[in-house]
Design a protein around this motif. Structure first.
Motif, PDB file in Angstrom:
ATOM      1  N   GLN A 192     -34.842  17.276  63.838  1.00 42.48           N
ATOM      2  CA  GLN A 192     -34.069  18.290  63.109  1.00 42.48           C
ATOM      3  C   GLN A 192     -34.707  19.672  63.251  1.00 42.48           C
ATOM      4  OE1 GLN A 192     -32.762  17.341  59.128  1.00 42.48           O
ATOM      5  NE2 GLN A 192     -32.827  15.148  59.524  1.00 42.48           N
ATOM      6  N   LEU A 193     -36.035  19.714  63.179  1.00 42.79           N
ATOM      7  CA  LEU A 193     -36.727  20.999  63.301  1.00 42.79           C
ATOM      8  C   LEU A 193     -36.474  21.612  64.672  1.00 42.79           C
ATOM      9  CD1 LEU A 193     -38.809  22.583  61.389  1.00 42.79           C
ATOM     10  CD2 LEU A 193     -40.501  21.906  63.102  1.00 42.79           C
ATOM     11  N   ALA A 194     -36.501  20.780  65.717  1.00 42.68           N
ATOM     12  CA  ALA A 194     -36.273  21.284  67.067  1.00 42.68           C
ATOM     13  C   ALA A 194     -34.841  21.780  67.237  1.00 42.68           C
ATOM     14  CB  ALA A 194     -36.578  20.193  68.092  1.00 42.68           C
ATOM     15  N   ASP A 195     -33.880  21.039  66.711  1.00 43.53           N
ATOM     16  CA  ASP A 195     -32.481  21.433  66.834  1.00 43.53           C
ATOM     17  C   ASP A 195     -32.216  22.767  66.135  1.00 43.53           C
ATOM     18  OD1 ASP A 195     -29.608  20.974  67.429  1.00 43.53           O
ATOM     19  OD2 ASP A 195     -29.459  20.787  65.255  1.00 43.53           O
ATOM     20  N   LEU A 196     -32.635  22.871  64.881  1.00 44.52           N
ATOM     21  CA  LEU A 196     -32.415  24.110  64.131  1.00 44.52           C
ATOM     22  C   LEU A 196     -33.291  25.242  64.671  1.00 44.52           C
ATOM     23  CD1 LEU A 196     -32.281  22.523  60.576  1.00 44.52           C
ATOM     24  CD2 LEU A 196     -30.370  23.631  61.752  1.00 44.52           C
ATOM     25  N   GLY A 197     -34.519  24.902  65.075  1.00 42.10           N
ATOM     26  CA  GLY A 197     -35.400  25.916  65.642  1.00 42.10           C
ATOM     27  C   GLY A 197     -34.840  26.513  66.915  1.00 42.10           C
ATOM     28  N   GLY A 198     -34.153  25.700  67.705  1.00 46.42           N
ATOM     29  CA  GLY A 198     -33.509  26.217  68.908  1.00 46.42           C
ATOM     30  C   GLY A 198     -32.435  27.236  68.573  1.00 46.42           C
ATOM     31  N   GLN A 199     -31.654  26.948  67.523  1.00 44.53           N
ATOM     32  CA  GLN A 199     -30.599  27.882  67.114  1.00 44.53           C
ATOM     33  C   GLN A 199     -31.190  29.194  66.591  1.00 44.53           C
ATOM     34  OE1 GLN A 199     -27.471  26.018  64.630  1.00 44.53           O
ATOM     35  NE2 GLN A 199     -28.390  24.060  65.167  1.00 44.53           N
ATOM     36  N   VAL A 200     -32.217  29.088  65.746  1.00 50.23           N
ATOM     37  CA  VAL A 200     -32.834  30.281  65.169  1.00 50.23           C
ATOM     38  C   VAL A 200     -33.467  31.134  66.254  1.00 50.23           C
ATOM     39  CG1 VAL A 200     -34.687  31.115  63.653  1.00 50.23           C
ATOM     40  CG2 VAL A 200     -33.219  29.221  62.913  1.00 50.23           C
ATOM     41  N   THR A 201     -34.226  30.508  67.139  1.00 48.61           N
ATOM     42  CA  THR A 201     -34.931  31.240  68.189  1.00 48.61           C
ATOM     43  C   THR A 201     -33.957  31.904  69.146  1.00 48.61           C
ATOM     44  OG1 THR A 201     -36.779  29.671  68.029  1.00 48.61           O
ATOM     45  CG2 THR A 201     -36.672  31.058  69.995  1.00 48.61           C
ATOM     46  N   ALA A 202     -32.915  31.183  69.545  1.00 46.60           N
ATOM     47  CA  ALA A 202     -31.935  31.743  70.481  1.00 46.60           C
ATOM     48  C   ALA A 202     -31.235  32.963  69.875  1.00 46.60           C
ATOM     49  CB  ALA A 202     -30.914  30.678  70.866  1.00 46.60           C
ATOM     50  N   ALA A 203     -30.873  32.861  68.595  1.00 42.14           N
ATOM     51  CA  ALA A 203     -30.212  33.992  67.934  1.00 42.14           C
ATOM     52  C   ALA A 203     -31.130  35.204  67.886  1.00 42.14           C
ATOM     53  CB  ALA A 203     -29.781  33.588  66.525  1.00 42.14           C
ATOM     54  N   ARG A 204     -32.414  34.984  67.624  1.00 38.03           N
ATOM     55  CA  ARG A 204     -33.375  36.094  67.600  1.00 38.03           C
ATOM     56  C   ARG A 204     -33.527  36.730  68.971  1.00 38.03           C
ATOM     57  NH1 ARG A 204     -38.590  33.537  64.436  1.00 38.03           N
ATOM     58  NH2 ARG A 204     -37.849  33.683  62.266  1.00 38.03           N
ATOM     59  N   ILE A 205     -33.689  35.903  69.997  1.00 34.89           N
ATOM     60  CA  ILE A 205     -33.879  36.425  71.354  1.00 34.89           C
ATOM     61  C   ILE A 205     -32.670  37.254  71.775  1.00 34.89           C
ATOM     62  CG2 ILE A 205     -34.057  35.754  73.780  1.00 34.89           C
ATOM     63  CD1 ILE A 205     -35.744  33.339  72.825  1.00 34.89           C
ATOM     64  N   ASP A 206     -31.477  36.753  71.487  1.00 38.04           N
ATOM     65  CA  ASP A 206     -30.261  37.452  71.907  1.00 38.04           C
ATOM     66  C   ASP A 206     -30.090  38.779  71.173  1.00 38.04           C
ATOM     67  OD1 ASP A 206     -29.675  35.453  73.689  1.00 38.04           O
ATOM     68  OD2 ASP A 206     -28.229  34.432  72.392  1.00 38.04           O
ATOM     69  N   VAL A 207     -30.353  38.803  69.867  1.00 40.40           N
ATOM     70  CA  VAL A 207     -30.157  40.051  69.127  1.00 40.40           C
ATOM     71  C   VAL A 207     -31.204  41.087  69.542  1.00 40.40           C
ATOM     72  CG1 VAL A 207     -31.586  39.645  67.062  1.00 40.40           C
ATOM     73  CG2 VAL A 207     -29.473  40.943  66.865  1.00 40.40           C
ATOM     74  N   LEU A 208     -32.422  40.642  69.849  1.00 42.31           N
ATOM     75  CA  LEU A 208     -33.442  41.582  70.335  1.00 42.31           C
ATOM     76  C   LEU A 208     -33.076  42.142  71.702  1.00 42.31           C
ATOM     77  CD1 LEU A 208     -36.900  40.047  69.340  1.00 42.31           C
ATOM     78  CD2 LEU A 208     -35.865  42.145  68.491  1.00 42.31           C
ATOM     79  N   ALA A 209     -32.496  41.300  72.570  1.00 42.77           N
ATOM     80  CA  ALA A 209     -32.080  41.776  73.884  1.00 42.77           C
ATOM     81  C   ALA A 209     -30.993  42.843  73.750  1.00 42.77           C
ATOM     82  CB  ALA A 209     -31.576  40.610  74.732  1.00 42.77           C
ATOM     83  N   GLU A 210     -30.103  42.674  72.787  1.00 40.09           N
ATOM     84  CA  GLU A 210     -29.050  43.667  72.559  1.00 40.09           C
ATOM     85  C   GLU A 210     -29.609  44.933  71.915  1.00 40.09           C
ATOM     86  OE1 GLU A 210     -25.458  42.107  70.740  1.00 40.09           O
ATOM     87  OE2 GLU A 210     -26.035  40.093  71.373  1.00 40.09           O
ATOM     88  N   LEU A 211     -30.629  44.769  71.083  1.00 36.82           N
ATOM     89  CA  LEU A 211     -31.244  45.908  70.413  1.00 36.82           C
ATOM     90  C   LEU A 211     -32.082  46.746  71.365  1.00 36.82           C
ATOM     91  CD1 LEU A 211     -31.966  47.477  67.779  1.00 36.82           C
ATOM     92  CD2 LEU A 211     -33.819  45.798  67.435  1.00 36.82           C
TER      93      LEU A 211
END
Length: 413
Positions: A192-211
Motif C-alpha cells: 500500500q505504501l508503494a502504491d500510494l507513494g508512487g501517486q504522491v511522488t509522481a504528482a510532485r515531480i510533474d507539478v515541479l516540472a511545470e513550475l
C-alpha cells in the motif's frame, strides 16, 4: 477569481467577523499580534486544507471553543460558490458547498486558489526538507481532491506501518506465529505504501516540472545578474525514478521501485523502527548554477529564490487558466527596495490582492485600493480582534469602541 465574502466564527483571535470584499487591492493594517494574518490564514486553509503556520488544527480554534467556522464566497468567471468549513479542535472537520454537506473537507479543494507570500517563505530555501515538501504538496492539493487524497491516504498508511516497525523487532525475536504475522502484515503495508507513494511522488515531480520554467523566469527577473535557478526533485529511492525531460512521471514505475527498495532495507527499518524511504523522506533542491542554494545562497539570493517560487506559482496557476487570489502577509517589511518594487510590479495586475502590514509606510507607493484597520480589544482579560472603519495613521493605536464596526464586526470596504 476573487473572494466576495469572508465570514469567521471563533477562528483564532476572531470571535466573529463578516467581510465583504471586491476585486483589486485590499490593505489590512494593524500591530503584530492583532489578528491580521489570521484573516489570510483562514483563506489559505480553505484553499489547501492546511495552515501555513501550524501543523494541527487545534490552534486555529479560539480558546475555550470546540470548533471554528470559515465561510467563503468565491466568484470566478461569473460563477459564484460558497464553501463552508467547520474546523474542530478534536475530531474530523466538516464541509459544505452551497449549503450541501460534503463527504470530506478536501472536496472543497479547487473552489478557491490562493498564493500566499509570507516571511516564513525564507524556510523554503534555508529550512528543513519538510518545509519544501509542504510547499510542493500545497501546489498539488490545490489541483483538486483526488491528488490530495493520495497524500492523506499515504500518511495514514505510513503511520500504521511505522507503528508496526516499532514492535516488529521484538516479535521477530520471539519467532513462531508472531514473526509470521508481522512479516505478512508488513508485506501488506509495503504494497500500500508503494502504491500510494508512487501517486504522491509522481504528482510532485510533474507539478515541479511545470513550475520550473515559471520559477526560472521569475528569478531571472528579480535577480538578472545572478546565475540561473533550477528546481530538482531528490527522491529517497534514487534518481532513476525521474522521467526524461518533457515526459510525465510514471506512477507504476515509481511504485515498483519503491516496493523493491522497501524489501532491500527491511532489516534496517526494523532495527531502527522507522520508515526510511518514500515521499516523506524526499526533498526539493533549489539550485543556483551548479550549487544547492541551502547553505550557499546569500540572504538576498535566498529571498529572491523564495519570491521566485511564489511568483512562479502564480504564473503556473495562470497557465492553468486560473487567476489566483494573491495574499502578501507582511512581506514588504522583509524586502529591500528593489525587491519591494519587483513584487509590487508583478502583483499590480492581480484580480484580487490582499496585503497585511504592521506599518502602512511599508506598502510601496502606487498600490491603492481600500484599507482596513485591525485592533485588539481586551475585555476583562479576554482579547479579541475587531475591525475598525477608520484606519488610523498609526495602525497600532489603541481601540476606541466608538470607531469600531458594529457588534458583528461587519465592514464593507
Amino acid at each position: 477569481m476573487f473572494v466576495r465574502e469572508l465570514h469567521l466564527r471563533d477562528f483564532r483571535s476572531w470571535t466573529q467577523v463578516d467581510l465583504e470584499l471586491a476585486p483589486g487591492p485590499v490593505i489590512i493594517t494593524g500591530r503584530n499580534g492583532f489578528g491580521k494574518t489570521n484573516l489570510l490564514e483562514a483563506l489559505f486553509y480553505l484553499s489547501t486544507m492546511r495552515s501555513h503556520r501550524v501543523s494541527s488544527d487545534a490552534p486555529l480554534v479560539r480558546s475555550s471553543r470546540s470548533s471554528a467556522m470559515v465561510t467563503v464566497t468565491v466568484e470566478n468567471a461569473g460563477r459564484e460558490l460558497t464553501a463552508a468549513l467547520q474546523i474542530n479542535a478534536e475530531g474530523a472537520n466538516k464541509a459544505w458547498l452551497n449549503t450541501a454537506p460534503q463527504r470530506r473537507p478536501r472536496d472543497l479543494l479547487g473552489v478557491l486558489r490562493t498564493v500566499l507570500f509570507a516571511p516564513e517563505d525564507l524556510l523554503l530555501v534555508r529550512g528543513d526538507p519538510g518545509d519544501r515538501r509542504r510547499f510542493v504538496d500545497e501546489l498539488v492539493a490545490q489541483r483538486g481532491p483526488r491528488l490530495a487524497a493520495a497524500r492523506s491516504d499515504y500518511d495514514k498508511v505510513l503511520r500504521q506501518r511505522s507503528a508496526l516497525l516499532k514492535t516488529a523487532g521484538a516479535a521477530l525475536r520471539r519467532g513462531g506465529s508472531d514473526a509470521d504475522s508481522v512479516i505478512s502484515t508488513l508485506d501488506v503495508w509495503d504494497s500500500q505504501l508503494a502504491d500510494l507513494g508512487g501517486q504522491v511522488t509522481a504528482a510532485r515531480i510533474d507539478v515541479l516540472a511545470e513550475l520550473q520554467p515559471h520559477f526560472a523566469a521569475s528569478y531571472s527577473a528579480i535577480a538578472p545578474h545572478s546565475r540561473p535557478a533550477t528546481l530538482r526533485y531528490r527522491a529517497s529511492v534514487g534518481d532513476e525514478i525521474l522521467p526524461p525531460a518533457g515526459e510525465t512521471a510514471n506512477v507504476e514505475a515509481i511504485a515498483t521501485t519503491l516496493l523493491s527498495r522497501l524489501g532491500e532495507i527491511r532489516t534496517k527499518e526494523i532495527e531502527r523502527g522507522l520508515s526510511l524511504v518514500g515521499p516523506h523522506r524526499d526533498d526539493v533542491d533549489l539550485v543556483l548554477g551548479d550549487d544547492i542554494a541551502k547553505g550557499f545562497a546569500s540572504h538576498g539570493e535566498s529571498w529572491s529564490l523564495a519570491l521566485a517560487l511564489r511568483l512562479g506559482t502564480v504564473e503556473l496557476a495562470r497557465a492553468e487558466g486560473v487567476e489566483p487570489v494573491i495574499m502578501l502577509d507582511d512581506v514588504f517589511a522583509e524586502l529591500d527596495a528593489a525587491r519591494r518594487r519587483k513584487l509590487a510590479e508583478f502583483t499590480a495586475g492581480a484580480e484580487q490582492l490582499l496585503i497585511t502590514a504592521a506599518v502602512a509606510d511599508d506598502i510601496p507607493e502606487g498600490i491603492g485600493g481600500c484599507r482596513i484597520g485591525v485592533v485588539m480589544l481586551d475585555e476583562d482579560g479576554v482579547r479579541r480582534s475587531v475591525l475598525r472603519t477608520d484606519t488610523p495613521d498609526d495602525p497600532g493605536e489603541s481601540a476606541d469602541t466608538s470607531d469600531l464596526s458594529d457588534s458583528s464586526d461587519r465592514i464593507t470596504p
